[in-house]
Motif scaffolding. Sequence first.
Motif: not given
Length: 135
Positions: A2-7, A58, A89, A92
């Motif tokens: 899983m690629v971490k999504k930017p904050e 995303e 965050p 989302r």
Amino acid sequence: MMVKKPERYFYPAVFSYAEGEDIAVVFPDLDVATSGANEDDALLSARELLGCVMFGLEEDGECIPQPTPLNELCLGAGEKTVLVDAYMPSVRQAQSTKAVNRTVTLPAWLNALAAEHGINFSQTLQVALRQQLGV
């Protein structure tokens, strides 16, 4: 993996000013635009739009374009660049709890009886779905 999504995302926006008109806001890298009655309103609209666009990219698994550096944007008369950010965050979270409308069909007698007893249809359906899904 899983690629971490930017904050946060930061993108340049071009604010365009014209006498007697709302401030137009364009994100050249994303090909989207909004506007605002004044600078505060324009910035808030731009942040909201940026968050929605980036969330959509995303979710759809699309390529996230690189933002153009502020000093590389060409401006016309009555324009200025603003670096706009979106704190993802909260975007989302807002999208995940967003309510959607669903049409349901009930027998007329059941609808009448539930209305007579003041049943909240949305709340009842949510509780039933959570029970059914074990969440």
